[in-house]
Scaffold this active site. Structure first.
Site, PDB file in Angstrom:
ATOM      1  N   GLY A  91      24.250   9.291   9.167  1.00 31.70           N
ATOM      2  CA  GLY A  91      22.782   8.886   9.123  1.00 31.70           C
ATOM      3  C   GLY A  91      22.620   7.598   8.406  1.00 31.70           C
ATOM      4  CB  ALA A  92      20.875   4.164   9.236  1.00 31.68           C
TER       5      ALA A  92
ATOM      6  CB  SER B  95      22.833   9.828   4.062  1.00 29.70           C
ATOM      7  OG  SER B  95      23.325   9.911   5.485  1.00 29.70           O
TER       8      SER B  95
ATOM      9  NE  ARG C 118      18.260  10.858  16.142  1.00 33.32           N
ATOM     10  CZ  ARG C 118      18.664   9.569  15.426  1.00 33.32           C
ATOM     11  NH1 ARG C 118      19.165   8.704  16.196  1.00 33.32           N
ATOM     12  NH2 ARG C 118      18.473   9.424  14.119  1.00 33.32           N
TER      13      ARG C 118
ATOM     14  CB  THR D 234      30.212  -1.840  10.673  1.00 33.54           C
ATOM     15  OG1 THR D 234      31.329  -1.261  11.391  1.00 33.54           O
ATOM     16  CG2 THR D 234      30.713  -3.222  10.009  1.00 33.54           C
ATOM     17  N   GLY D 235      27.449  -1.520   9.638  1.00 35.12           N
ATOM     18  CA  GLY D 235      26.375  -2.211   9.163  1.00 35.12           C
ATOM     19  C   GLY D 235      25.558  -1.569   7.758  1.00 35.12           C
ATOM     20  CG  ASP D 236      24.531   2.247   8.153  1.00 32.29           C
ATOM     21  OD1 ASP D 236      23.310   1.665   8.423  1.00 32.29           O
ATOM     22  OD2 ASP D 236      24.783   3.250   8.738  1.00 32.29           O
TER      23      ASP D 236
END
Ligand SMILES: [Ca+2]
Ligand SMILES: [Ca+2]
Ligand SMILES: [Ca+2]
Ligand SMILES: [Ca+2]
Ligand SMILES: [Ca+2]
Ligand SMILES: [Ca+2]
Ligand SMILES: [Ca+2]
Ligand SMILES: [Ca+2]
Ligand SMILES: [Ca+2]
Ligand SMILES: [Ca+2]
Ligand SMILES: [Ca+2]
Ligand SMILES: [Ca+2]
Ligand code: NI
Ligand code: NI
Ligand code: NI
Ligand code: NI
Ligand code: NI
Ligand code: NI
Ligand code: NI
Ligand code: NI
Ligand code: NI
Ligand code: NI
Ligand code: NI
Ligand code: NI
Ligand code: NI
Ligand code: NI
Ligand code: NI
Ligand code: NI
Ligand code: NI
Ligand code: NI
Lengths: 317, 317, 317, 317, 317, 317
Positions: free
Chosen positions: E34-35, E37, E106, E257-259
């Protein structure tokens, strides 16, 4: 009743995971593979109903083969044999310079005893396309006769016949192959052949465009596809030659690439595509296949279309 | 030079994990198994140097077999063949009422062509014990001759010959087996036979004690072991009969139980044990084997002794 | 055209390997399971052609479900939905006293929106038996209507209707279940019900024999099967009650035992067995199922017959 | 009696599958690895009989090591110790920029107590080549003495001595290594050394050709190999320098590349190759090794020859 | 009390191993992702204490999520719900041209019902940074309100607010997203946004430098990061624009990667780095993340520093 | 601040899957285990906040240990060491007569150097219970001192001290253990001891009831628990003896049974249970533990209550 009927051997494929060596592995991944069922599955995934004809021993291994083929969407019409074995092949997949290596253990498979009278020929006569490959008659003298008879039945029923030359050096010599397979050519409408086989087995010379033209003219095929691995394919049809490049791909499993190509070509042609369009979809399907473990092209029509239209894509979420 | 030399076929065993069905599994665990190498390994684990003689194709699968046998401690003396296949068997292990089922795919294995002249007979003549089973001559006419010759070579060298009757209904009929195997009896010193085979194949009657006595007297064996599965075994020697019970065990893999028993018996006799003591160790080794996956008895002499002395034990930490 | 048509939900089953806990596992084994497809598969394995009707989203997970069911031998007739999800359930299998626990995550599955008009009713009318369970109407009001309509279509076609009561406490209350399901009873010929459900949901009293008799008389069923877990089953038919014991079994996976029983009962009755014979085969199939991982009875008719005739067997080699 | 005898430590290698992190994995793949046994295996695969000398605790982990080495084809001559541990190392393999990382847990391994008198020196004296590396004397003062004694025994027997410098920064400082290892140089015929070690540990300057020349001249080696990773290797012999490029390879496991190179060099030289030919085979073997999981070069002579002659190959079937 | 508090949904991620297709796999690897966490974990690994706020059902699957997040080092403050489900997503990872594909499942997750009053707002007010993303308000109207309230609480407490725009086309339309998310902008200090989202959702034009400038000026952000995938990132701060390239990397898992980038940026800024330095560490962390299976950046501060200082490295042993 | 603080070593546990032998496996399952963390986890699962104190090397293996313990719900307060190793143990689990066997490889673990001054003693003084076992002082002279100091700190803070005698024959002799551990007795309130250890190490005689009474009287413990494996446990408190039977269980993993018992006992006593009630819950927790792979009791309070109230249960769905 299926639009495509194919006939041939499907084997258990036993392969070590994770680049392990055959001599060292303590585990085999189990897949099923055979050119004729691979082609049927690819065609089915592209929307063509398909049935695979063969002979198998009536035991759990025979049921493995049929179960997997059914899972992947095709119908099966099997002559169940009280005796005999399922052909197997051991595949060690590796990068360069080791390369992928195959050990066949397919002698005396039940299918090598398959006689014409063991099959119902109506579905072949009623199909739109009948497909087999040069592997089938290489497996036994009985199968040479049977292949000939089934091709003849297709012809009688007005069914288009498609054939992948598929020379296998581990099964017979180039001379034997040439003699047997060219006898089948008069009954074949669509021929798929690797440029390498045309040169080494049939002794043809020239570049692939010339080879396609020679074959088409000499044997009066309706369509000839000459494949050239990473250099793409040539399609000859109505005396016109079409070139098709490959799509770039991250290869996970190279086996079955040609079958994905051929199955897609058959399906798209049945769907009304002209030859160059069918070749383009076939190349896209082949590229997708290489990203998928195992021998079969578990692809969707939508995925193939996306590749044709957009090439590779980002993460979809 | 090894004290024990055995001769026979060792196959690849392919088995689904976790009670999966052969028709549904997508994975095989790879083991090697064969009565004659199983016996050699059990004997080696108990302290007897051992060599296994056989013929295999010179390919990665042949090397799998040899590699595993070497890992487990024995020497191998293999006639490497440029052609042929490794015999395989598919094993589906299950509880009741499904039961464990074996599909043999061993026809035309390279070993079936093994001729006497392909082996160096010196190690057989120099060994203390030569061992083979009734499976070997069942595999081909060639192997019948070879088995006979090797037993003869052993005799010439003064080597004790031990033989497990091991009737396999999937290989030949009771009548064939009886005819061939009783011809070998005069060359055999120590016979191991299941009570069931003595009854169904040799047509003997009476209880296992009587069977042991009949066999010993009629064919002039030095020692006869009659096995009875969960009911234990009978040892006949010097005209005396000894009974041996089984040890209780949590079975993980039943295959190879008898081979663990026989290999231990050979090793302990070579080590100087009298027959009842050797039988007790053999029963302990057989119980340990059943707790171990695969066909072979990866046990230690110390473990066998602990079972003989103390039975089961608590967590050791 | 299939002899048996069933209708219901089939879910993805996600279960940790090797007795791991759901909260700790880093791996799920993927299976498919649903009472109605389980029954169809069991019947097909016993020789009855079978088709499963349902609704699924047109995505890879929907294809997982169909692929597995096809692998196991049945036909599928699916209303493919552009939206919606595949129901899932998480299963943690464990021994006592932990016990096996199921977490359903099946709300809003595509199947809950399945309307009668999305299906071709001809196969139901042409079948010999139509089967569904008390789970289906528990899933949504829409499915209550659809279940009622399909049962009605079956009746109109002269198709025998079979129904497993299958009360699920995690889906609805006993009162709701009783109200809805007893409304369906007039359209049902063969009822299967757990003694526990007959007591706790329908409020029946007495022993299972009395329960079977009461149900048969009160609702005019042709046949009533009352199941009692490890204590066997009761079959009521033509006003006669038959008792059937269970076969002993080494349980690997208890889920699907009842479905194996019911599917076999349907198949054997269609094959002409009288009720007590069909019950005996059903009990044998149920015992075999418990030795097999997953929800479905991957058995053969021959195996069931062996159990009925011989009980458990030794290693077959 | 083996042509090659090597001496050193072989450890258990524990590595997470599939690029998992050591801190997160719940599974280790088990391999065995050690420079000296790796070299022996590579040489054996190329046709040189080989024996590995070492000391291990007499427990299942010691037997793991011996079993695997025997599986891979070499003989072992082990001093079994009632106490002590097997050295282990944890290997996390990863692509860039994470890189592969090794955590050694090898202190107090049984081998660190190995004294000369625990080994039979005859096989060293009778061998054609004795091999060890700079890792062995780094492990304990006892092993420094033992290494010295074994090299001396080799010399006495007229056995060629080969030595891989193999500096390990996690075991000792450059200064310690230099002091100890240069004391061994007078007893060594063939030295293999990384250019990096020659520079950072021995303090040599110049390009690899110059380094090879300096080493050869200064210490009177018969042969010096200077390795340069992806840039190939330099062989100095008879005052002539030979350069060898690397073959391109799809790397699966980089560990053991140098050992495959060295083992092949030893084998080919024993087989009569001149230095440049031996280097070419060594580079081919090293490229093949990198396609194979684990530390050891499970290659065949035929595969190495194919790479030397043809480079990479297509699927062989 | 943590320096960073994040709020959002964390799902179970179910993914087939080894490039298998979702429709064909019989195994899912279980990860959590999850982005919000992911960002908290990356920040914690870089030395910032972090707490993740969310709502989960009180069942084994909810405990899976919390257990894994705790394993990876962060604190969790969860509103445990007696009902509801854990959101899941199925991820099929593949190379080109197949590409990685995600199926969300989800809807109706417990978190979609999370109300402000279910959380203790003190930790948010006491933190140094509060973080959430544009995914959270996309999940339900309730979460829109809650997100707004928590951002407001942060503001009241003087906590810096950071926000990743993270437009998800499978959750809502660009127009909806624009309307909702721009309403949140006044409460946000640090905005991270993909150039693609700025263009397609916010309708901004120009190159990424211009986009960053426009956003910063128009909405009065303190800092704006515009990410451009493989082309690096732009940081706008104090009216100055900084460019950051990506580090080359061998990608094993692109998700997260972005997170990793954002979490590292937050941690380094809290640690006192100026914007260009923080961007450099963020790019290094992102490159490391891609070598690690799963969604989270199981990296160490030391590894990030090594990449910043040295780039890729050789085997460390 | 936690109610329970424990102190001791936690090791990596490496175990072959599926009853494989240590010498033959090519895979280890990774778990973490240690009596003191096992007890803390069991207590935490029953509702008592818990912190584990120890020393570990600052490397990925140290983080493995902490990560898993955090996943399972407890807090960790670790003295991170720049050097040293993580203790490991190899566990081969097997049925009878092979039995489960443990090979310790724990010498020189970082924890053996843990000095009192490396820990903050406040949490011990503030806790309600401090727990350690007889393993800790057996590991090194340093740990003997540290254990003594921490027990003393607990006493000073008015913290109840609980101690599991846990004699390990592989660590020290009975005489050493007796001398050291009885010196600790005056500082201990609650003693847990196996009847076997009381007899073999302390030399006590009589039945377990008498042993409990002797220990309680002689050393002035508040509570004494004497455990007897499958025969249950005895609790002595206020001069009264309580007997507790075991619950039947399907054992998957026997290791950690006693720790689950002790952790539950601590938690329930803290929760206000009288001794016989706490013993009953402890026995239930121990039975549940045995159904779970690994060393730790991943149970819930609700599950324990269900066992106490209902015993085993049917499938819950
Ligand atoms: Ca392996
Ligand atoms: Ca398993
Ligand atoms: Ca499976
Ligand atoms: Ca796990
Ligand atoms: Ca796992
Ligand atoms: Ca994992
Ligand atoms: Ca895993
Ligand atoms: Ca893998
Ligand atoms: Ca698979
Ligand atoms: Ca699998
Ligand atoms: Ca194994
Ligand atoms: Ca394995
Ligand atoms: Ni292995
Ligand atoms: Ni796989
Ligand atoms: Ni597969
Ligand atoms: Ni295994
Ligand atoms: Ni095995
Ligand atoms: Ni596992
Ligand atoms: Ni499985
Ligand atoms: Ni399965
Ligand atoms: Ni693997
Ligand atoms: Ni994994
Ligand atoms: Ni895990
Ligand atoms: Ni592996
Ligand atoms: Ni390996
Ligand atoms: Ni599968
Ligand atoms: Ni993972
Ligand atoms: Ni396994
Ligand atoms: Ni596991
Ligand atoms: Ni585990």
């Amino acid at each position: 009743m299926s639009d495509l009927v194919s006939f041939g051997e499907t084997m258990l494929r036993l392969s070590p995971p994770d680049n392990e060596r055959l001599e060292d592995t303590d585990e085999f991944e189990v897949h099923v593979g055979g050119a004729e069922s691979n082609v049927a599955i690819a065609a089915q995934r592209l929307g063509t109903s398909a049935t695979w004809l063969s002979k198998l021993p009536e035991n759990p291994l025979g049921r493995q083969v049929v179960g997997k083929l059914r899972q992947y969407g095709i119908e099966t019409d099997v002559a169940w044999s009280p005796q005999g074995r399922v052909g197997t092949y051991y595949m060690e997949q590796a990068g360069e310079p080791r390369g992928t290596n195959v050990i066949y253990d397919r002698q005396n498979a039940a299918v090598t005893t398959a006689k014409t009278r063991e099959f119902d020929l109506e579905p072949i006569r009623d199909a739109k396309v009948f497909f087999t490959t040069g592997i089938t008659p290489a497996l036994s003298p009985t199968l040479r006769d049977t292949t000939m008879s089934l091709l003849k039945a297709a012809k009688e029923g007005g069914t288009t016949t498609a054939f992948d030359f598929n020379y296998r050096a581990k099964l017979w010599s180039p001379d034997e192959a040439k003699e047997v397979l060219t006898q089948l050519f008069p009954g074949i409408d669509v021929l798929v052949i690797a440029a390498r086989d045309a040169q080494n087995v049939l002794g043809l010379e020239g570049d692939p465009r010339q080879i396609a033209h020679q074959l088409g003219s000499q044997y009066d095929f309706e369509t000839v596809i000459v494949t050239r691995g990473a250099e793409g394919a040539i399609g000859w049809h109505d005396n016109v030659v079409h070139e098709q490049d490959v799509y770039e791909t991250d290869t996970v499993s190279p086996i079955g690439t040609g079958d994905a190509f051929t199955g897609t070509f058959v399906a798209r042609r049945l769907d009304g595509d002209d030859v160059p369009t069918a070749l383009e979809y076939s190349a896209a399907a082949a590229a997708l296949k290489r990203t998928i473990p195992g021998d079969v092209a578990l692809i969707t029509e939508e995925e193939v279309e996306t590749v044709v239209k957009e090439g590779a894509k980002a993460i979809s979420r």
